[in-house]
Scaffold this motif. Sequence first.
Motif, PDB file in Angstrom:
ATOM      1  N   SER A  72       9.001  11.819  -2.292  1.00  0.00           N
ATOM      2  CA  SER A  72       8.149  10.367  -1.767  1.00  0.00           C
ATOM      3  C   SER A  72       7.711  10.388  -0.301  1.00  0.00           C
ATOM      4  N   PHE A  76       4.180   8.961   0.284  1.00  0.00           N
ATOM      5  CA  PHE A  76       3.943   7.697   1.398  1.00  0.00           C
ATOM      6  C   PHE A  76       2.598   8.195   2.145  1.00  0.00           C
ATOM      7  N   CYS A  79      -0.565   8.233   0.882  1.00  0.00           N
ATOM      8  CA  CYS A  79      -0.775   7.212   0.648  1.00  0.00           C
ATOM      9  C   CYS A  79      -1.731   6.331   2.319  1.00  0.00           C
ATOM     10  N   THR A  80      -0.895   6.378   3.102  1.00  0.00           N
ATOM     11  CA  THR A  80      -0.977   5.744   4.221  1.00  0.00           C
ATOM     12  C   THR A  80      -2.596   6.093   5.346  1.00  0.00           C
ATOM     13  N   LEU A  87      -1.272  -0.948   2.688  1.00  0.00           N
ATOM     14  CA  LEU A  87      -0.728   0.047   1.577  1.00  0.00           C
ATOM     15  C   LEU A  87       0.522  -0.830   1.305  1.00  0.00           C
ATOM     16  N   ALA A  89       4.349   0.041  -0.422  1.00  0.00           N
ATOM     17  CA  ALA A  89       5.052   0.995  -1.445  1.00  0.00           C
ATOM     18  C   ALA A  89       6.503   0.494  -1.458  1.00  0.00           C
ATOM     19  N   ALA A 103       8.318   6.338   4.641  1.00  0.00           N
ATOM     20  CA  ALA A 103       7.955   4.948   4.921  1.00  0.00           C
ATOM     21  C   ALA A 103       7.949   4.243   6.192  1.00  0.00           C
ATOM     22  N   ILE A 106       3.957   3.888   6.820  1.00  0.00           N
ATOM     23  CA  ILE A 106       3.619   3.224   6.927  1.00  0.00           C
ATOM     24  C   ILE A 106       4.017   1.747   7.315  1.00  0.00           C
ATOM     25  N   ILE A 113       6.724  -2.389   2.883  1.00  0.00           N
ATOM     26  CA  ILE A 113       8.359  -1.544   1.669  1.00  0.00           C
ATOM     27  C   ILE A 113       8.775  -2.421   1.263  1.00  0.00           C
TER      28      ILE A 113
END
Length: 166
Positions: A72, A76, A79-80, A87, A89, A103, A106, A113
Amino acid sequence: LPPTFTESFANRLNVSSAMTVVHAEEGMPVFPGTVYIGAGHRHLRVIKAHGGGGTRIEVSEQPQELLYKPSSDELFRSCTKVYGAALLAVVLTGIGRDGTLGAREIKAAGGVILTQSAQTCVVYGMPRSCVEAGLSDAQLDPPDICRALLQLSPQHYDRAWHPKPS
C-alpha cells in the motif's frame, strides 16, 4: 493474495458491483469510476504516461525486499506523485503498518485519508497504524466510507456517466 485469486476476485466483484472492477495489468489506462485490483505478489502503481497519454497502471515486482507485496505504501506514494492534494485514500482492514508511510506522504501533499473503524475491521492493524500516526481524517464504517467517497468525489458516480460494459 495469491496471483490466481486476485483475477477471479476482480471478476467476481465486477459482477456484483455497479462500478467496473478489473484486474490491473501493466500499461492499462486509469479511468474514473473503475476499481483496479492489483495482482498478488506484485506492486501496483499509478504513473503518468509518457507524452501526455494520461495516467496508466504500472505492475512490478520491485522493490522485492518489501515485506508486503503488493505494498500500500508503494501505491500511495505513486498516487501522491500523480494526484497530489486531490488524492483521497482509504485504508481498510489489514495486517501491519503497510500504508502508513504512503499515507504520511499523502497528508504532506494535502490529500485526505479515511480509515475503516476498528469495530468493523477483521484485522485493525493498517487502519490503527494510520490513526495512531495522526494521519486519519475520519474513522468510518464501510457504508459511511461509501457515502464519504460519493460526497468528496468531484463528480458522483452515475451509471449514465460511466456505464458498465455489458
